[in-house]
Scaffold this active site. Structure first.
Site, PDB file in Angstrom:
ATOM      1  N   SER A  40      -1.291  -2.042  -2.247  1.00 20.70           N
ATOM      2  CA  SER A  40      -2.172  -2.048  -1.076  1.00 20.70           C
ATOM      3  C   SER A  40      -2.823  -3.402  -0.882  1.00 20.70           C
ATOM      4  CB  SER A  40      -3.303  -1.041  -1.254  1.00 20.70           C
ATOM      5  OG  SER A  40      -2.804   0.207  -1.602  1.00 20.70           O
ATOM      6  N   HIS A  84       4.495  -0.416   2.401  1.00 18.66           N
ATOM      7  CA  HIS A  84       3.187   0.190   2.169  1.00 18.66           C
ATOM      8  C   HIS A  84       3.023   1.472   2.975  1.00 18.66           C
ATOM      9  CE1 HIS A  84      -1.414   0.160   2.539  1.00 18.66           C
ATOM     10  NE2 HIS A  84      -1.110   0.530   1.320  1.00 18.66           N
ATOM     11  N   GLU A  91       3.507  -0.191   6.616  1.00 15.35           N
ATOM     12  CA  GLU A  91       3.411  -1.641   6.764  1.00 15.35           C
ATOM     13  C   GLU A  91       4.533  -2.261   5.919  1.00 15.35           C
ATOM     14  OE1 GLU A  91      -1.359  -2.476   7.462  1.00 15.35           O
ATOM     15  OE2 GLU A  91      -0.670  -2.034   5.450  1.00 15.35           O
ATOM     16  N   ASN A 147      -5.756  -1.841   5.432  1.00 15.85           N
ATOM     17  CA  ASN A 147      -6.752  -1.877   4.355  1.00 15.85           C
ATOM     18  C   ASN A 147      -7.749  -3.017   4.523  1.00 15.85           C
ATOM     19  OD1 ASN A 147      -5.752   0.392   3.248  1.00 15.85           O
ATOM     20  ND2 ASN A 147      -4.657  -0.601   1.577  1.00 15.85           N
TER      21      ASN A 147
HETATM   22  N1  NAD Z   1      -4.095   5.991  -3.133  1.00 21.28           N
HETATM   23  C1  NAD Z   1      -3.836   5.556  -1.925  1.00 21.28           C
HETATM   24  O1  NAD Z   1      -4.412   6.041  -0.957  1.00 21.28           O
HETATM   25  C2  NAD Z   1      -2.824   4.465  -1.726  1.00 21.28           C
HETATM   26  C3  NAD Z   1      -2.307   4.255  -0.433  1.00 21.28           C
HETATM   27  C4  NAD Z   1      -1.301   3.296  -0.253  1.00 21.28           C
HETATM   28  C5  NAD Z   1      -0.872   2.552  -1.336  1.00 21.28           C
HETATM   29  N2  NAD Z   1      -1.418   2.760  -2.579  1.00 21.28           N
HETATM   30  C6  NAD Z   1      -0.888   1.943  -3.684  1.00 21.28           C
HETATM   31  O2  NAD Z   1       0.067   2.740  -4.356  1.00 21.28           O
HETATM   32  C7  NAD Z   1       0.095   2.373  -5.724  1.00 21.28           C
HETATM   33  C8  NAD Z   1      -0.146   3.621  -6.569  1.00 21.28           C
HETATM   34  O3  NAD Z   1      -1.451   4.121  -6.314  1.00 21.28           O
HETATM   35  P1  NAD Z   1      -1.844   5.644  -6.576  1.00 21.28           P
HETATM   36  O4  NAD Z   1      -3.126   5.872  -5.867  1.00 21.28           O
HETATM   37  O5  NAD Z   1      -0.686   6.507  -6.282  1.00 21.28           O
HETATM   38  O6  NAD Z   1      -2.116   5.618  -8.144  1.00 21.28           O
HETATM   39  P2  NAD Z   1      -2.207   6.827  -9.171  1.00 21.28           P
HETATM   40  O7  NAD Z   1      -3.098   6.402 -10.242  1.00 21.28           O
HETATM   41  O8  NAD Z   1      -2.520   8.097  -8.448  1.00 21.28           O
HETATM   42  O9  NAD Z   1      -0.707   6.971  -9.710  1.00 21.28           O
HETATM   43  C9  NAD Z   1      -0.047   5.993 -10.475  1.00 21.28           C
HETATM   44  C10 NAD Z   1       1.069   6.653 -11.270  1.00 21.28           C
HETATM   45  O10 NAD Z   1       1.828   5.638 -11.917  1.00 21.28           O
HETATM   46  C11 NAD Z   1       2.212   6.112 -13.197  1.00 21.28           C
HETATM   47  N3  NAD Z   1       2.555   4.976 -14.063  1.00 21.28           N
HETATM   48  C12 NAD Z   1       1.712   4.133 -14.692  1.00 21.28           C
HETATM   49  N4  NAD Z   1       2.438   3.226 -15.406  1.00 21.28           N
HETATM   50  C13 NAD Z   1       3.739   3.499 -15.188  1.00 21.28           C
HETATM   51  C14 NAD Z   1       4.955   2.929 -15.670  1.00 21.28           C
HETATM   52  N5  NAD Z   1       4.949   1.895 -16.479  1.00 21.28           N
HETATM   53  N6  NAD Z   1       6.124   3.484 -15.284  1.00 21.28           N
HETATM   54  C15 NAD Z   1       6.139   4.546 -14.467  1.00 21.28           C
HETATM   55  N7  NAD Z   1       5.004   5.130 -13.982  1.00 21.28           N
HETATM   56  C16 NAD Z   1       3.829   4.614 -14.342  1.00 21.28           C
HETATM   57  C17 NAD Z   1       0.985   6.892 -13.644  1.00 21.28           C
HETATM   58  O11 NAD Z   1       1.336   7.814 -14.672  1.00 21.28           O
HETATM   59  C18 NAD Z   1       0.552   7.587 -12.355  1.00 21.28           C
HETATM   60  O12 NAD Z   1       1.159   8.841 -12.196  1.00 21.28           O
HETATM   61  C19 NAD Z   1      -0.959   1.313  -5.914  1.00 21.28           C
HETATM   62  O13 NAD Z   1      -0.353   0.058  -5.823  1.00 21.28           O
HETATM   63  C20 NAD Z   1      -1.879   1.545  -4.730  1.00 21.28           C
HETATM   64  O14 NAD Z   1      -2.579   0.401  -4.359  1.00 21.28           O
HETATM   65  C21 NAD Z   1      -2.354   3.705  -2.784  1.00 21.28           C
END
Ligand code: NAD
Length: 596
Positions: A121, A142, A154, A192
């Protein structure tokens, strides 16, 4: 010919990853879904099952299609399972070193022509790409949360991403039924960059007890039509993820203090209050992962009846003023059964406001929203006057005269002389300090702000502004009156912009700054906020409706009161106002409305 993607990999099945898996599998693409450990994999799998079961229960997905969808997904621990996929989307936590490690590993594991994408993000896609030997095949894709629902994607191209890769990913987004905006690699991209300053600001208001979590969220939902309030959205995003995004944006985005995470966010992360995913964040949820909010110790007791809090009985209401707001407010009170005394500055004005109220009530009858009997009843409850003396026996006065402090102060001084003791004196000001009006009277404890939104008969929200001198029973009375009007009231302190304008206008101003910096276009920025965040209008659409002059005036007030450098009005906004491009009302603002 766009390249065919038959199988994709998703790394990390958390909040975003699990949703991204669903998006691909729903569109007939095979998915290899990868996690770091067996328990994490199980959690991800359970999220997907729950989400698709919910879609079946809601009748949005056929049971057979659900089974086919789930059949397309292979689950695995470790990146090795991704050796044959055409595209990988990484959705692991927002840490640069972690993502770089994963990309180096993906580079080793994946076939040579596979595209490697990150769902980051806020981190630099360029910095992630250079961890591989194929930065030209690295791109940002994204998605927005929840990925199966939100239409926007995005697409972030770095300076080395090859044009073919960009075109292939754009075509893929279209196949997934998404709308893409393709942009360069900048902290926070479009949505964002505009969203997180607002979210952080909302948390700061909450942290300083300026308003309750319920009131902050209700204000933005009802005042701006947003699909959810900022604190509920923090819980959906994940408080830890939000912290990382803010922290990165602060460091990458020019050290704007508005992106420096509010201390409470870090405390919540440390305490494990991560939002929905951990079952508790700003709100408490039924169980981890559930969207259902359950009451906790901060939940307000059901709208208490005003009298238990010392509120006063209100039967007769005076409304001072003859403009749009006064007209709407008279109608609202009369329809709710109150006796109303309308006071204007002269018989002519009284006649015209009387006409305006009649016209509006008649419209209600024509639209079938009001019976003729109720219309006549409402009109019968209103008396029209041009003398403040007629307010001697009302229980509540609502002032809605011109937005000038000297005029309002003089009016409050007169009301103080005329009105009986115990009357609640309310101002509808949207930008002046309520305490100034309170101190023009000898009874500041009885003075409160009642900030209605335009058009008052339609808008659900009223901000009840308590000054440092307002008595609790005055606030209780104001809330009870709002409830009797069928409105939702939120209580806030006496600061510039109250809740809604203080959170809304800096965001609009930021959008203007983004346009000014040539990062994106009015259309793409509007799209991003509507399709990525579910906003009813994009920032430029809204600015043209509100009026650029109004937006500039409010932004100036906020800047002057808070001295926050990030609130300085965008020069482009000032220039457009100087040029007379004020929005729809002059035919031109950010867009030309004369030919539409
Ligand atoms: N939460 C949101 O609203 C949102 C929206 C758009 C983008 N993002 C982006 O998406 C990405 C993930 O965010 P999230 O909110 O889903 O996080 P999250 O914490 O909910 O999930 C992350 C997942 O990654 C797994 N993980 C960690 N290390 C790993 C590895 N080495 N190999 C495989 N899996 C692994 C974890 O077990 C977890 O299930 C981030 O870059 C975030 O910025 C988040």
């Amino acid at each position: 010919m766009a390249r065919e993607f038959t199988s994709v990999g998703v790394v990390g099945l958390g909040t975003m990853g699990a949703g991204i898996v669903e998006v691909f599998a729903r569109n007939g693409i095979d998915v290899v879904a990868v996690e770091i450990s067996a328990p994490a994999l199980e959690r991800g799998q359970a999220t997907l099952t729950r989400s698709t079961d919910r879609a079946v229960a809601k009748g949005k997905l056929d049971p057979a299609d659900r089974d086919a969808l789930l059949d397309r997904v292979t689950f695995a621990v470790g990146l090795d399972a991704l050796h044959a996929v055409d595209l990988v989307i990484e959705a692991v936590p927002e840490h640069l070193d972690l993502k770089q490690r994963i990309f180096a590993e993906l580079d080793r594991v994946c076939k040579a022509d596979a595209i490697l994408a990150t769902n980051t993000s806020s981190l630099s896609v360029t910095e992630i790409s250079v961890a591989t030997s194929r930065p030209n095949q690295v791109i940002g894709i994204h998605f927005f949360n929840p990925a199966p629902v939100m239409k926007l994607v995005e697409v972030i191209r770095t300076v080395v991403t090859s044009a073919d890769v960009v075109a292939d990913v754009e075509a893929l987004c279209a196949r997934l039924g998404k709308v893409d905006v393709t942009i360069n690699d900048r902290a926070g991209f479009i949505a964002n960059a505009l969203l997180f300053g607002y979210l952080n600001h909302a948390v700061a208001l909450f942290e300083s007890n300026y308003a309750s979590r319920e009131d902050i969220d209700a204000a933005m939902k009802l005042g701006c039509g947003l699909p959810m309030g900022p604190l509920a959205l923090m819980d959906l995003i994940g408080v830890d993820t939000a912290y990382e995004i803010l922290d990165t944006m602060y460091r990458r985005g020019g050290r704007d203090r508005r992106h420096a995470p509010v201390p409470l966010i870090k405390q919540m992360v440390t305490a494990g209050l991560l939002g929905r995913k951990s079952g508790r964040g700003f709100y408490t949820y039924e169980r981890p992962g559930s969207p259902v909010v359950v009451p906790d110790e901060a939940t307000p007791v059901a709208q208490a009846d005003a009298f238990s809090e010392g509120g006063r009985a209100i039967a007769k209401v005076g409304v001072v003023g003859s403009g749009t707001m006064a007209t709407g407010i008279i109608e609202v009170f009369a329809r709710a059964g109150y006796e109303v005394v309308s006071v204007t500055r002269g018989a002519e004005k009284s006649a015209s406001i009387c006409e305006a109220v009649k016209t509006s009530l008649n419209k209600g009858v024509v639209r079938g929203k009001l019976s003729e009997e109720d219309r006549d009843g409402a009109l019968g409850r209103i008396t029209w006057s041009a003398t403040l003396d007629h307010l001697a026996d009302v229980d509540l006065v609502v002032e809605a005269v011109v937005e000038e402090l000297s005029v309002k102060k003089a009016l409050f001084a007169s009301l103080d002389e005329i009105c009986k003791p115990g009357v609640v004196l309310a101002t509808t000001t949207s930008s002046l300090p309520v305490i100034e009006m309170a101190m023009a009277t000898q009874r500041p404890a009885d003075v409160v702000g009642l900030h209605f939104f335009n058009p008052a008969p339609v808008m659900q929200l009223v901000e009840v502004v308590r000054t440092i001198r307002t008595a609790p029973e005055t606030v209780a009375t104001a809330r009870a009156v709002c409830a009797a009007l069928g409105k939702t009231s939120v209580v806030c302190g006496d600061r510039s912009g109250f809740v809604v304008n203080a959170l809304l206008f800096p965001y609009l101003n930021d959008a203007v700054k983004m346009l000014e910096a040539s990062y994106s276009t009015t259309d793409d920025i509007d799209h991003a906020m509507k399709l990525g965040c579910g906003y009813p209008m994009g920032p430029f659409e809204l600015l043209d409706v509100v009026g650029l002059d109004v937006a500039l005036a409010i932004q100036r007030e906020l800047y002057l009161e808070l001295r926050e450098p990030g609130f300085a009005p965008a020069p482009l906004l000032e220039h457009l106002v100087t040029a007379g491009y004020l929005g729809r009302k002059t035919g031109r603002g950010f867009r030309d409305h004369t030919h539409r």
